[in-house]
Design a protein around this motif. Structure first.
Motif, short mmCIF file in Angstrom:
data_model
loop_
_atom_site.label_atom_id
_atom_site.label_comp_id
_atom_site.label_asym_id
_atom_site.label_seq_id
_atom_site.Cartn_x
_atom_site.Cartn_y
_atom_site.Cartn_z
N ALA A 212 0.78 -1.31 -0.18
CA ALA A 212 0.04 -0.05 -0.03
C ALA A 212 0.87 1.34 -0.07
CB ALA A 212 -0.89 0.03 1.22
N ALA A 213 0.28 2.36 -0.51
CA ALA A 213 1.05 3.55 -0.44
C ALA A 213 1.06 4.17 0.81
CB ALA A 213 0.58 4.76 -1.43
N LYS A 214 0.16 3.82 1.73
CA LYS A 214 0.13 4.47 2.90
C LYS A 214 -0.09 3.37 4.41
CE LYS A 214 -2.04 8.61 3.28
NZ LYS A 214 -2.90 9.75 2.82
N GLY B 89 15.08 2.46 1.01
CA GLY B 89 15.33 3.67 0.24
C GLY B 89 14.28 4.35 -0.50
N VAL B 90 12.82 3.88 -0.25
CA VAL B 90 11.72 4.29 -0.81
C VAL B 90 11.05 5.14 0.48
CG1 VAL B 90 9.48 3.98 -2.21
CG2 VAL B 90 11.37 2.42 -2.23
N PRO B 91 10.80 6.44 0.26
CA PRO B 91 10.29 7.16 1.30
C PRO B 91 9.03 6.55 1.79
CG PRO B 91 11.15 8.78 -0.49
CD PRO B 91 11.03 7.36 -1.14
N PRO B 92 8.85 6.36 3.12
CA PRO B 92 7.60 5.72 3.71
C PRO B 92 6.63 6.56 3.91
CG PRO B 92 9.40 5.56 5.24
CD PRO B 92 10.06 6.31 4.01
N ASP B 93 5.47 6.09 4.16
CA ASP B 93 4.22 6.84 4.52
C ASP B 93 3.57 5.82 5.67
OD1 ASP B 93 2.23 8.40 5.29
OD2 ASP B 93 1.74 9.12 3.21
#
Length: 356
Positions: free
Chosen positions: A121-123, A147-151
């Motif tokens: 999921a994105a968030k 390495g991918v900005p989390p939310d």
């Protein structure tokens, strides 16, 4: 120039090899993190949020206990579990009192479906209480390392601020990326210490303040059963899409009568027989007995953990015959098709032969 030797092997760790405790780090007054490595140098392949089952040599005989891995597979040379002793703890109490670096123990796994890997999921909204924070720590560390900005909105409930596991590590991550938002709530503050966070039991109003966009987030919840029930009911009342809600618990789920297929249920008073092929033992029993109970009466040891079909520790191969098995997610459909069963929740229907 001589090439530097690798400190790991090309193959991942397998449960046929014992784990060696290499580090013990106290976390709070009644909890600690135990780090293990494979003596062979094997690395660890698992999904963040999964658990292992440990065979603990407590006084009076070994017991098996399942613990979520609090480390992340993004750091594969070791695994860590963080345990918190409860009033009735046996295995965890032994670990806190006796388990030291250099000791080796038997383990099974990793396994489990409570992982963000299976629900991308994105968030995310992580909600935990007490030691239920451990899978959230693993999944957050994975997100941090990817390495991918989390939310991630990370909500955690504890009795006091001093009882918040991993607080410093989480605050370090949150201070480096805006996508890790920490929301702690406690029942009471520490003496002679200022607490500026939330106070009191998690409720609907508090959740709306912590994560205003909770309806858009994939929710993972872990903690005491009463806490998870409260969170589940709270979200359902708020109109949350419960197909996006996931929870982890090592407590026995509340079953429904409709879950048990009546046409093949074991009959009260009907006789059966379990043949343990590898051991050369054949034991008469009732259809209402479980394979695990029959094995124990026969002096055989099938490793087990939860005993209600959740952890998967007691998975064995069925050679012939039929069983009635009602599990709680501890075995996959693929394993069942290949002839595997969970001994703790399988009743023999007539004569059954298993590889034990």
């Amino acid at each position: 120039m001589m090439a530097k030797a690798k400190n790991w092997t090309s193959a991942p760790w397998h449960e046929s090899e014992d784990l060696e405790c290499v580090m013990v780090v106290p976390e709070t007054a009644d909890s600690a993190t135990f780090t293990f490595r494979a003596p062979s140098g094997a690395w660890f392949d698992y999904e963040p949020g999964q658990f292992v089952t440990l065979d603990l040599p407590v006084p009076g005989g070994n017991v098996q206990r399942s613990y979520t891995i609090s480390s992340s597979p993004s750091r594969p040379l070791s695994i860590s579990i963080t345990v918190k002793a409860q009033a009735a703890s046996i295995g965890t109490r032994w670990m806190l009192d006796r388990l030291k670096p250099g000791m080796r123990i038997k383990a099974w796994g990793p396994t489990g479906a409570f992982t963000s890997h299976r629900h991308p999921a994105a968030k995310y909204l992580f909600i935990s209480a007490g030691s239920g924070i451990t899978p959230m720590m693993s999944m957050t560390t994975w997100a941090w390392d990817s390495g991918v900005p989390p939310d991630i909105v990370f909500v955690h409930a504890a009795r006091r601020p001093a009882d918040i596991l991993f607080r410093e590590r989480l605050e370090l991550m949150a201070a480096r990326v805006p996508g890790v938002q920490l929301r702690f709530t406690v029942s009471q503050p520490d003496a002679f210490s200022v607490w500026s966070g939330y106070m009191g039991r998690l409720n609907q109003i508090m959740l709306g303040l912590m994560a205003p966009d909770y309806l858009d987030r994939e929710v993972f919840c872990c903690g005491p059963d009463a806490f998870m029930t409260s969170v589940r009911e709270m979200l359902a009342a708020l109109g949350y899409d419960m197909s996006r809600y996931h929870q982890e618990s090592f407590g026995a789920p509340v079953g429904e009568e409709s879950d048990v297929p009546a046409d093949i249920a074991p009959e009260e008073g009907a006789s059966a027989e379990v043949v343990f092929a590898d051991s050369g033992i054949s034991t008469p029993c009732a259809e209402t007995d479980t394979i695990l109970a029959v094995a124990k009466r026969s002096g055989l040891n099938i490793p087990s953990g939860c005993t209600f079909g959740l952890c998967g520790t007691c998975k064995i191969k069925k050679v012939s015959g039929e069983v009635h098995m009602v599990h709680n997610g501890g075995i996959s459909d693929e394993d069942i098709e290949e002839g595997y069963i969970l001994a703790c929740c399988s009743n023999p229907l007539g004569r059954v032969e298993v590889e034990v």
